[in-house]
Design an enzyme around this catalytic site. Structure first.
Site, mmCIF file in Angstrom:
data_model
loop_
_atom_site.group_PDB
_atom_site.id
_atom_site.type_symbol
_atom_site.label_atom_id
_atom_site.label_comp_id
_atom_site.label_asym_id
_atom_site.label_seq_id
_atom_site.Cartn_x
_atom_site.Cartn_y
_atom_site.Cartn_z
ATOM 1 C CD GLU A 11 -2.885 -1.252 2.290
ATOM 2 O OE1 GLU A 11 -2.315 -1.477 3.375
ATOM 3 O OE2 GLU A 11 -4.110 -1.129 2.166
ATOM 4 C CD GLU A 53 -3.575 -6.026 3.608
ATOM 5 O OE1 GLU A 53 -3.683 -6.807 2.631
ATOM 6 O OE2 GLU A 53 -2.941 -4.959 3.551
HETATM 7 C C1 LIG Z 1 -2.995 -1.724 7.087
HETATM 8 C C2 LIG Z 1 -2.580 -2.948 6.336
HETATM 9 O O1 LIG Z 1 -3.409 -3.087 5.216
HETATM 10 C C3 LIG Z 1 -2.648 -4.144 7.194
HETATM 11 C C4 LIG Z 1 -1.504 -5.070 6.960
HETATM 12 O O2 LIG Z 1 -0.532 -4.764 6.334
HETATM 13 S S1 LIG Z 1 -1.637 -6.569 7.686
HETATM 14 C C5 LIG Z 1 -0.067 -7.332 7.424
HETATM 15 C C6 LIG Z 1 0.072 -7.853 6.044
HETATM 16 N N1 LIG Z 1 1.260 -8.608 5.937
HETATM 17 C C7 LIG Z 1 1.246 -9.934 6.060
HETATM 18 O O3 LIG Z 1 0.222 -10.560 6.247
HETATM 19 C C8 LIG Z 1 2.563 -10.623 5.928
HETATM 20 C C9 LIG Z 1 2.745 -11.602 7.051
HETATM 21 N N2 LIG Z 1 4.037 -12.216 7.006
HETATM 22 C C10 LIG Z 1 4.317 -13.233 6.186
HETATM 23 O O4 LIG Z 1 3.522 -13.653 5.368
HETATM 24 C C11 LIG Z 1 5.665 -13.868 6.310
HETATM 25 O O5 LIG Z 1 6.100 -13.662 7.628
HETATM 26 C C12 LIG Z 1 6.724 -13.262 5.356
HETATM 27 C C13 LIG Z 1 6.360 -13.691 3.925
HETATM 28 C C14 LIG Z 1 6.770 -11.766 5.467
HETATM 29 C C15 LIG Z 1 8.124 -13.804 5.725
HETATM 30 O O6 LIG Z 1 8.086 -15.198 5.762
HETATM 31 P P1 LIG Z 1 9.350 -16.062 6.311
HETATM 32 O O7 LIG Z 1 10.569 -15.566 5.651
HETATM 33 O O8 LIG Z 1 8.957 -17.488 6.167
HETATM 34 O O9 LIG Z 1 9.516 -15.690 7.827
HETATM 35 P P2 LIG Z 1 8.485 -15.823 9.042
HETATM 36 O O10 LIG Z 1 9.009 -16.833 9.988
HETATM 37 O O11 LIG Z 1 7.082 -15.945 8.580
HETATM 38 O O12 LIG Z 1 8.648 -14.368 9.689
HETATM 39 C C16 LIG Z 1 9.855 -13.948 10.279
HETATM 40 C C17 LIG Z 1 9.529 -13.180 11.528
HETATM 41 O O13 LIG Z 1 8.908 -11.947 11.124
HETATM 42 C C18 LIG Z 1 7.678 -11.785 11.817
HETATM 43 N N3 LIG Z 1 6.755 -11.099 10.916
HETATM 44 C C19 LIG Z 1 6.496 -11.384 9.623
HETATM 45 N N4 LIG Z 1 5.618 -10.502 9.123
HETATM 46 C C20 LIG Z 1 5.332 -9.643 10.115
HETATM 47 C C21 LIG Z 1 4.484 -8.500 10.210
HETATM 48 N N5 LIG Z 1 3.787 -8.035 9.178
HETATM 49 N N6 LIG Z 1 4.419 -7.880 11.403
HETATM 50 C C22 LIG Z 1 5.137 -8.297 12.459
HETATM 51 N N7 LIG Z 1 5.955 -9.370 12.431
HETATM 52 C C23 LIG Z 1 6.048 -10.019 11.260
HETATM 53 C C24 LIG Z 1 7.232 -13.212 12.142
HETATM 54 O O14 LIG Z 1 6.336 -13.222 13.228
HETATM 55 C C25 LIG Z 1 8.557 -13.882 12.457
HETATM 56 O O15 LIG Z 1 8.890 -13.524 13.768
HETATM 57 P P3 LIG Z 1 9.710 -14.571 14.701
HETATM 58 O O16 LIG Z 1 11.021 -14.782 14.003
HETATM 59 O O17 LIG Z 1 9.820 -13.854 16.003
HETATM 60 O O18 LIG Z 1 8.881 -15.818 14.768
#
Ligand SMILES: C[C@H](O)CC(=O)SCCNC(=O)CCNC(=O)[C@H](O)C(C)(C)COP(=O)(O)OP(=O)(O)OC[C@H]1O[C@@H](n2cnc3c(N)ncnc32)[C@H](O)[C@@H]1OP(=O)(O)O
Length: 724
Positions: free
Chosen positions: A118, A138
């Site tokens: 975004e 999301e």
């Molecule tokens: C206002 C907006 O519209 C709302 C949003 O943006 S909602 C958030 C949208 N983003 C997401 O859903 C992405 C979520 N994250 C993921 O899909 C995956 O973590 C990733 C693809 C970024 C990385 O994957 P990968 O490399 O396998 O690592 P993964 O183990 O999942 O994550 C590494 C660490 O980062 C953290 N992390 C990943 N994404 C995060 C996020 N968005 N916020 C906070 N922590 C996050 C994980 O909890 C993990 O923490 P840990 O080591 O303490 O367990």
């Protein structure tokens, strides 16, 4: 971070007049409230400085941003930070960044997800590497995009593609994003920032267009066409997840923006986002997000600084359904595998099963022919132990027979090198029994896959008191590499998942013998969100497996097993489930399940043998009561599993239920769901049924103790002590 802040941005102005704003918040540069505050300061500074002509936004260490900080949802739910999300979406992204007097370009490497994408869409252009992941996931967290994603993405890629990306939560690669117009240029990582810099200067010099995505109109369909696409999307969303409201809210908000204009759409999006953050669905899905990542943190094992050893070669014993599935999962992740069978005929059948698993991917277009050839070349067959002298891991996947397994493990000890991990895929048998005839109990471990093993995401890693932490660390690493979610559990009959599964089917059979309709039960359970009801599941698994598992439980937990002859009676008539086309349902050529009026005869017979009479109250159970009578015994067993220390933490059981049983993730897993109802309520219902119907429903000591003090079932022992 230095001042206690959770993340920041760094501003650097080059001699060319381009300000580089870098997001710094490891590990994924998520956008915390602190990052947003810092981003606003950096942008204001860049906008006001006379030596700055244009702006590039990027992320530190090859990751643009993994999106809004998911921890901040918890902060918002508890009302601990009063930052108005409107300030982020409207004031920062739209009125500060997109409307700035100086153009901005996003330089995207690694990931631009959720709020990360975004932010990139609010910039005036996007440059990406070909393999960067871009998406709005999301919905997977129970919310909708809240930073303008519902408005800008359709205007950049068209409505149909934008809906697909949001409703499936799937990211696309930079290459596809370029072909869709979501990014403006593709470059290699080393040229990323320099290209973005030049692009930004070109915008200043009017050599490139200065685009504000929010007001683009060329990709948006006409109102009539848009309404048709949205209507179709609504039907699909309802079909796919009838219990979920937020996908429909997402579609409504997109429509609002198309009908009333993007700025109105932005405010509608915000309103909906704020409401959804507080929903139970969002709380549950965020719990699942963190719990899934928490399964590989095992106290006393993963905190010892042990490094996983390299596994170069794996052997699998048994080429049946499980063994061939496990072999498929391993070769798909580039592990060379030897498959051992007892004779050539069985071996050929096993190898063919693996081939068929891969070929089905080729047919579905998920795998190229070249990749198929490369993958299958990693698999070799054998009928003896000659090639076991240099294997690093063996997974035994033969039938559930204790003495056979004991013999196999004694052989493995002889033929495998002393460092080799000796794993069994048993789903119920005590590992101490399996290893009884060896002196290698420290390297014996359970690697319990779920069928089909190359598809199901869970891997139960079972450790005995003697299994060394190094072996567990090794297996956790392999689990991650073959893209499974590994859950470490203790050794007992049934481990964690089958311990929970058992009362699930038992309760269903109990209800049927007491008068509840088989198909009513399956309907209620499917409506609750399980992929299928317990009877459809027994048919799928096959009565043979069902009865064999039941025998293990009768032997080990006789006091709480509900004994019924229903399955054996049906088995006698060769009704053994879907494989025989007859079980609780009748199956046609296309494997469609149809109710069978004959079923009542078997139920009647088994009722007579058990000496059970129909209970009028149970004949007319409401859906709510069916759900409770089936799932509360599961919760009860999950409590015992926790109490015995079989599971390290309740969140592991939530993940096991979701990934091993198909429990709906939007209910947060078995214990999380139970806590939403309250331990007191569950205890009182079980206690009432236990008086009426016997030991099967008797509340466990753990449940009774927590209910008495009103403590959540998921609270850790430390949390519990601090409450006492
Ligand atoms: C206002 C907006 O519209 C709302 C949003 O943006 S909602 C958030 C949208 N983003 C997401 O859903 C992405 C979520 N994250 C993921 O899909 C995956 O973590 C990733 C693809 C970024 C990385 O994957 P990968 O490399 O396998 O690592 P993964 O183990 O999942 O994550 C590494 C660490 O980062 C953290 N992390 C990943 N994404 C995060 C996020 N968005 N916020 C906070 N922590 C996050 C994980 O909890 C993990 O923490 P840990 O080591 O303490 O367990």
């Amino acid at each position: 971070m230095d001042n206690g802040a959770k993340g920041r941005t760094v501003l650097e102005v080059g001699p060319d007049g381009v300000a580089i704003i870098t997001i710094v918040n490891p590990p994924v540069n998520s956008l915390s409230f602190d990052v947003f505050r810092s981003l606003k300061e950096s942008f204001d500074e860049a906008d006001n400085r006379e030596d700055v002509k244009a702006i590039v936004v990027t992320g530190e260490k090859g990751k643009f941003s993994g999106g809004f900080d998911i921890n901040a949802f918890g902060i918002m739910q508890k009302g601990m930070d009063h930052t108005n999300p409107g300030l982020i979406s409207v004031e920062l992204l739209t009125d500060t960044i997109e409307a700035a007097r100086k153009p901005s370009v996003a330089a995207i490497d690694g990931l631009a997800l959720g709020g990360g994408l975004e932010l990139a869409m609010a910039c005036n252009a996007r440059i990406s590497t070909p393999v960067a992941q871009l998406g709005l996931p999301e919905l997977q967290l129970g919310v909708i995009p809240g930073g303008g994603g519902t408005q800008r993405l359709p205007r950049l890629v068209g409505l149909a593609k934008a809906l697909e990306m949001m409703l499936t939560s799937k990211a696309i690669k930079g290459e596809e994003a370029y072909s869709l117009g979501l990014v403006d240029a593709l470059v290699s990582r080393d040229k990323l920032v320099s290209t973005a810099r030049q692009w930004a200067l070109d915008i200043v010099d009017r050599r490139r267009p200065w685009v504000r995505s929010l007001y683009k109109t060329d990709k948006i369909e006409s109102l009539g066409e848009a309404r048709e696409i949205l209507k179709f999307a609504r039907t699909q969303a309802q079909k796919r997840a009838p219990n979920l409201k937020h996908p429909l809210v997402c579609i409504d908000v997109i429509e609002d923006g198309i009908v009333a204009g993007p700025r109105t759409g932005l405010w509608k999006e915000l309103e909906a986002f704020e409401a959804l953050v507080a929903s139970d669905t969002c709380k549950s899905l965020i719990h699942i997000f963190f719990s899934q990542r928490g399964t590989s943190k095992v106290p006393g094992v993963t905190d010892r600084g042990l490094v996983p050893r390299q596994v170069k070669k794996v052997a699998i014993l048994g080429g049946g359904l499980m063994g061939s599935g496990i072999a498929t999962a391993l070769i798909l992740s580039n592990y060379p595998v030897i498959l051992k069978e007892v004779n050539e005929k069985f071996l050929e059948a096993g190898l063919n099963r693996v081939k068929a698993n891969l070929q089905s991917r080729v047919k579905k277009g998920q795998m190229t022919k070249e990749k198929f050839e490369k993958t299958i070349s990693l698999l070799k067959g054998t009928i003896d132990y000659d090639s076991f002298k240099d294997v690093d891991l063996v997974i035994e996947a033969v039938i559930e027979n204790v003495s056979l397994k004991q013999q196999i493990f004694a052989d493995l000890e002889k033929y495998c090198p002393p460092h080799c991990i000796l794993a069994s895929n048993t789903s119920t048998i005590d590992l101490n029994l399996i290893g009884q005839k060896t002196k290698s109990e420290d390297r014996i471990v359970g690697a319990h896959f779920f069928s089909p093993a190359h598809v199901m995401p869970l891997l139960e890693i079972v450790r005995t008191k003697k299994t060394s932490p190094q072996i567990v660390v090794d297996l956790l690493d392999i689990g991650r590499k073959i893209r499974k979610t590994p859950v470490v559990v203790g050794n007992c009959t049934g481990f964690a998942v089958n311990r929970m599964f058992f009362p699930y089917t038992q309760a269903a059979i109990f209800l049927v013998e007491h008068g509840t309709d088989v198909y009513q039960i399956d309907k209620a359970i499917t409506k609750f969100g399980m992929p299928m009801g317990p009877f459809r599941l027994i048919d799928l698994v096959g009565f043979g497996v069902g009865v064999a598992t039941a025998m293990q439980f009768i032997e080990n937990f006789p006091e709480r097993t509900y004994k019924s002859m229903l399955l054996p009676l049906m088995q006698e008539d060769k009704r053994v489930g879907e494989a025989s086309r007859k079980g609780f349902y009748l199956y046609d050529d296309r494997r469609k399940a149809n109710p069978d009026p004959e079923l009542k005869n078997y139920i009647e017979k088994s009722r007579n043998i058990s000496g059970v009479t129909v209970d009028p109250k149970l004949v007319k159970l409401s859906e709510k009561d069916i759900i409770e009578m089936i799932f509360f015994p599961v919760v009860n067993e999950a409590c015992r599993v926790l109490d015995e220390g079989i599971a390290v933490k309740s969140a592991d059981l939530d993940i096991s239920a979701v990934m091993g049983m198909g429990f709906p993730p939007y209910r947060g897993g078995i214990i999380f769901w139970a806590d939403s109802l309250g331990s007191k309520y569950i205890y009182s219902r079980l206690a009432e049924w236990s008086k009426l119907y016997g030991e099967f429903f008797k509340p466990s000591a753990y449940l009774a103790a927590r209910a008495a003090k009103g403590i959540p079932l998921g609270a850790s022992v430390e949390q519990t002590q601090s409450r006492l």
